[in-house]
Design a protein around this motif. Sequence first.
Motif, PDB file in Angstrom:
ATOM      1  N   GLY A 122       0.784  -0.739   0.049  1.00  0.00           N
ATOM      2  CA  GLY A 122       0.014   0.371  -0.284  1.00  0.00           C
ATOM      3  C   GLY A 122       0.902   1.290   0.236  1.00  0.00           C
ATOM      4  N   ASP A 123       0.260   2.827   1.125  1.00  0.00           N
ATOM      5  CA  ASP A 123       0.899   3.618   0.571  1.00  0.00           C
ATOM      6  C   ASP A 123       2.433   3.827   1.541  1.00  0.00           C
ATOM      7  OD1 ASP A 123      -1.117   4.185  -0.357  1.00  0.00           O
ATOM      8  OD2 ASP A 123      -2.274   5.585   1.007  1.00  0.00           O
ATOM      9  N   ARG A 124       2.854   2.308   2.348  1.00  0.00           N
ATOM     10  CA  ARG A 124       3.899   2.638   3.077  1.00  0.00           C
ATOM     11  C   ARG A 124       4.778   2.275   2.192  1.00  0.00           C
ATOM     12  NH1 ARG A 124       7.401   2.119   7.606  1.00  0.00           N
ATOM     13  NH2 ARG A 124       8.510   0.660   7.210  1.00  0.00           N
ATOM     14  N   TRP A 125       4.447   1.187   1.519  1.00  0.00           N
ATOM     15  CA  TRP A 125       5.262   0.046   0.484  1.00  0.00           C
ATOM     16  C   TRP A 125       5.861   1.565  -0.899  1.00  0.00           C
ATOM     17  CZ3 TRP A 125       4.152  -0.327  -5.076  1.00  0.00           C
ATOM     18  CH2 TRP A 125       5.455  -0.746  -5.484  1.00  0.00           C
ATOM     19  N   LYS A 126       4.365   2.091  -0.800  1.00  0.00           N
ATOM     20  CA  LYS A 126       4.529   3.068  -2.622  1.00  0.00           C
ATOM     21  C   LYS A 126       5.849   4.467  -2.033  1.00  0.00           C
ATOM     22  CE  LYS A 126       1.787   4.559  -5.761  1.00  0.00           C
ATOM     23  NZ  LYS A 126       0.012   5.596  -6.039  1.00  0.00           N
ATOM     24  N   SER A 127       5.123   5.394  -0.722  1.00  0.00           N
ATOM     25  CA  SER A 127       6.324   6.281  -1.218  1.00  0.00           C
ATOM     26  C   SER A 127       7.617   5.818  -0.340  1.00  0.00           C
ATOM     27  CB  SER A 127       5.820   7.165   0.385  1.00  0.00           C
ATOM     28  OG  SER A 127       6.271   6.364   1.673  1.00  0.00           O
ATOM     29  N   GLN A 128       8.212   4.096   0.438  1.00  0.00           N
ATOM     30  CA  GLN A 128       9.197   3.752   0.949  1.00  0.00           C
ATOM     31  C   GLN A 128      10.021   3.635  -0.707  1.00  0.00           C
ATOM     32  OE1 GLN A 128       9.311   5.087   4.161  1.00  0.00           O
ATOM     33  NE2 GLN A 128      11.066   3.623   3.961  1.00  0.00           N
ATOM     34  N   ARG A 129       9.473   2.651  -1.867  1.00  0.00           N
ATOM     35  CA  ARG A 129       9.622   2.537  -2.455  1.00  0.00           C
ATOM     36  C   ARG A 129      10.536   3.906  -3.987  1.00  0.00           C
ATOM     37  NH1 ARG A 129      10.300  -2.390  -6.204  1.00  0.00           N
ATOM     38  NH2 ARG A 129      10.841  -1.069  -8.066  1.00  0.00           N
ATOM     39  N   ARG A 130       9.690   4.925  -3.441  1.00  0.00           N
ATOM     40  CA  ARG A 130      10.461   6.302  -4.361  1.00  0.00           C
ATOM     41  C   ARG A 130      11.432   6.634  -3.562  1.00  0.00           C
ATOM     42  NH1 ARG A 130       4.191   8.765  -4.795  1.00  0.00           N
ATOM     43  NH2 ARG A 130       3.453   8.028  -6.879  1.00  0.00           N
ATOM     44  N   MET A 131      11.174   7.085  -2.841  1.00  0.00           N
ATOM     45  CA  MET A 131      12.310   7.454  -1.598  1.00  0.00           C
ATOM     46  C   MET A 131      13.737   6.404  -2.052  1.00  0.00           C
ATOM     47  SD  MET A 131      10.483   8.330   1.337  1.00  0.00           S
ATOM     48  CE  MET A 131      11.730   9.331   1.806  1.00  0.00           C
ATOM     49  N   ILE A 132      13.363   5.345  -1.977  1.00  0.00           N
ATOM     50  CA  ILE A 132      15.031   4.123  -2.587  1.00  0.00           C
ATOM     51  C   ILE A 132      15.669   3.945  -3.852  1.00  0.00           C
ATOM     52  CG2 ILE A 132      15.044   1.741  -2.591  1.00  0.00           C
ATOM     53  CD1 ILE A 132      13.673   1.577   0.121  1.00  0.00           C
ATOM     54  N   GLN A 133      14.176   4.786  -4.731  1.00  0.00           N
ATOM     55  CA  GLN A 133      14.739   4.169  -6.541  1.00  0.00           C
ATOM     56  C   GLN A 133      16.050   4.991  -6.358  1.00  0.00           C
ATOM     57  OE1 GLN A 133      12.240   1.690  -7.897  1.00  0.00           O
ATOM     58  NE2 GLN A 133      14.092   1.698  -9.113  1.00  0.00           N
ATOM     59  N   PRO A 134      15.811   6.100  -6.655  1.00  0.00           N
ATOM     60  CA  PRO A 134      17.648   7.007  -6.883  1.00  0.00           C
ATOM     61  C   PRO A 134      18.765   6.196  -6.843  1.00  0.00           C
ATOM     62  CG  PRO A 134      15.416   8.301  -5.488  1.00  0.00           C
ATOM     63  CD  PRO A 134      15.167   6.441  -5.653  1.00  0.00           C
ATOM     64  N   ALA A 135      18.003   5.075  -5.150  1.00  0.00           N
ATOM     65  CA  ALA A 135      19.506   4.683  -5.125  1.00  0.00           C
ATOM     66  C   ALA A 135      20.163   3.482  -6.100  1.00  0.00           C
ATOM     67  CB  ALA A 135      19.855   4.325  -3.873  1.00  0.00           C
ATOM     68  N   PHE A 136      19.635   3.352  -6.897  1.00  0.00           N
ATOM     69  CA  PHE A 136      19.119   1.931  -7.169  1.00  0.00           C
ATOM     70  C   PHE A 136      19.025   2.797  -9.698  1.00  0.00           C
ATOM     71  CE2 PHE A 136      18.137   0.013  -3.833  1.00  0.00           C
ATOM     72  CZ  PHE A 136      18.690  -1.077  -4.199  1.00  0.00           C
ATOM     73  N   HIS A 137      19.429   4.303  -9.409  1.00  0.00           N
ATOM     74  CA  HIS A 137      20.002   4.415 -10.928  1.00  0.00           C
ATOM     75  C   HIS A 137      20.995   4.040 -11.351  1.00  0.00           C
ATOM     76  CE1 HIS A 137      16.449   7.939 -10.615  1.00  0.00           C
ATOM     77  NE2 HIS A 137      16.164   6.736 -10.456  1.00  0.00           N
ATOM     78  N   LYS A 138      21.185   3.862 -13.031  1.00  0.00           N
ATOM     79  CA  LYS A 138      21.671   3.460 -13.948  1.00  0.00           C
ATOM     80  C   LYS A 138      23.671   4.270 -13.126  1.00  0.00           C
ATOM     81  CE  LYS A 138      24.162   2.756 -18.119  1.00  0.00           C
ATOM     82  NZ  LYS A 138      23.857   3.050 -19.417  1.00  0.00           N
ATOM     83  N   GLN A 139      23.021   5.702 -12.890  1.00  0.00           N
ATOM     84  CA  GLN A 139      24.654   6.624 -12.835  1.00  0.00           C
ATOM     85  C   GLN A 139      25.006   6.846 -11.111  1.00  0.00           C
ATOM     86  OE1 GLN A 139      21.987   7.518 -13.661  1.00  0.00           O
ATOM     87  NE2 GLN A 139      22.252   9.565 -14.844  1.00  0.00           N
ATOM     88  N   VAL A 140      24.602   5.155 -10.673  1.00  0.00           N
ATOM     89  CA  VAL A 140      24.663   5.413  -8.752  1.00  0.00           C
ATOM     90  C   VAL A 140      25.429   3.949  -9.265  1.00  0.00           C
ATOM     91  CG1 VAL A 140      24.234   4.731  -6.557  1.00  0.00           C
ATOM     92  CG2 VAL A 140      22.586   7.053  -7.616  1.00  0.00           C
ATOM     93  N   ILE A 141      24.490   3.456  -9.616  1.00  0.00           N
ATOM     94  CA  ILE A 141      25.112   1.564  -9.817  1.00  0.00           C
ATOM     95  C   ILE A 141      26.455   1.778 -10.840  1.00  0.00           C
ATOM     96  CG2 ILE A 141      25.101  -0.996 -11.190  1.00  0.00           C
ATOM     97  CD1 ILE A 141      22.338   0.120  -8.869  1.00  0.00           C
ATOM     98  N   GLU A 142      27.010   3.015 -11.711  1.00  0.00           N
ATOM     99  CA  GLU A 142      28.050   2.687 -11.779  1.00  0.00           C
ATOM    100  C   GLU A 142      29.281   3.173 -11.386  1.00  0.00           C
ATOM    101  OE1 GLU A 142      28.199   5.582 -15.394  1.00  0.00           O
ATOM    102  OE2 GLU A 142      30.584   5.706 -15.872  1.00  0.00           O
TER     103      GLU A 142
END
Length: 462
Positions: A122-142
Amino acid sequence: MSNSRTPLIPESQTSLVAASAAESSAPSVPEEDSAGEATAGPEERFDVTVDQATFEKLGPWQQCYGNLFRVRARTREADAWIVNDPADVRRVLISNHKNYSKGIGFERVALMLGNGIIVSDGDRWKSQRRMIQPAFHKQVIEQLSVTMTRCNDSVIERWCRAADEGRTIDLTRDTSELALEVILRSLFSEDVDRLIETHGGNPFSLLVEDLTRDLALAARFRGLTRHVRAILASRQEENRMPADWLSMLLAARNKDTGDAMTEQALLDEVMTIIVAGHETTAGTMNWTWHLLAANPHAEAQLHAEVDTLDHAPEFNDLDSLSYARQVAEETLRLYPPVWLFSRKALGDDVLSGQTIPAGADIFLSPWLMQRDAAHWRDATRFRPERYADLEASELKRTAWYPFSLGSRRCIGEFFSMVEMQLHLGRTARKLRLCKASERTIDVEPLVNLRSAVPILMNPVRR
Ligand code: HEM
């Protein structure tokens, strides 16, 4: 494992291991369910879960009852539905995902991980996923790929020494240590060395040392949050913000409210990332070398590919390592670490023309679908090159889902594919890993699909 421990999988279920799959697979007469529809499924009552007994029964049951069948609950309130048709799986995970929450088993995962994004809904998952997602962007993985190559190189160096001294390596343990180190350094960077120095060893190594995944382990693992708290405190005190995932999670803000994560939420997500990213990737690297050692043709093709580079592969070389990627994808087809996972139907749904009642427990098995001869030619053979042709690359979109599908698809997919490609590419330039014994390696189908015994290898310099 000590007998006094309370297992994550209840004994009542593990004790069914001995039950014969053949016995249970006798076709039953379809019975009418509450919606008045014919429902195929076994006669016996049985609680489906991530254990050996379920693993042994799923294949024979699918042979008898097809791609959608019901398993009547033994001790639970709701019956289980095994969903194995690609269109139905896509409906559950993508087009009608709102009708499904996380299901059986996740309550036990929560004991280890709290309310991190793998468990929450639900909402808890959605807001947490949104906040965490940038940590998995391509530039970060690079950026993190530099950490990956460093961790890999120290393992490769050890394996080279073992090759020179004619020593056998414990591949299962070494890949487990490697994957753990990559995750920890991606999260905590410089603080990993401080942690090791302060404690005379790495407290998180318990995930490598203790192979049980029971309640006692869950409690010990939860206890490790004190080290994350200590890292947070020292960063605050010294005003440090090193370039790693922990700093990114600390800086993340909810888009609507502008709030940071609470400390508890942050700790839950950190522990989730460690567990979700460790054993899955470690297991895949373990099985990959096992498969390569048994398939010299594929091994030779991997060597040919890495030899086209004049240096050890780095992040920017990954596009030239398509065969290495296919090797990882084919391993994930044959040995999907998450071989069975669950959902709970919130309302009625219709799958393959049958009504699935609200409250039903749904089970999805990448293992079953990815080895199904109805989809895959030479289904049980290791043929990484299959993904080069159009038919299989299409199949990869429909009958291959080791990372799940839809909005809850694995957040670490790209990270782990990069990690595995770099590991394969950098190792294969220097070494071959040859089987140290002809012993058959069975799978251990628990929360993850591990090898039942450590895989031993003799490294040989190329
Ligand atoms: C071979 C490697 C991996 C495999 C096969 C894998 C598989 C999966 C699967 C099947 C799910 C979905 C579970 C479900 O919905 O019930 C999942 C979710 C997740 N994975 Fe992975 N995973 C891998 C690596 C990683 C890595 C490296 C990380 C982190 C660094 C990670 C973090 C997560 C997280 C946080 C979720 C929950 C996502 C959400 O619900 O929003 N995984 N993974």
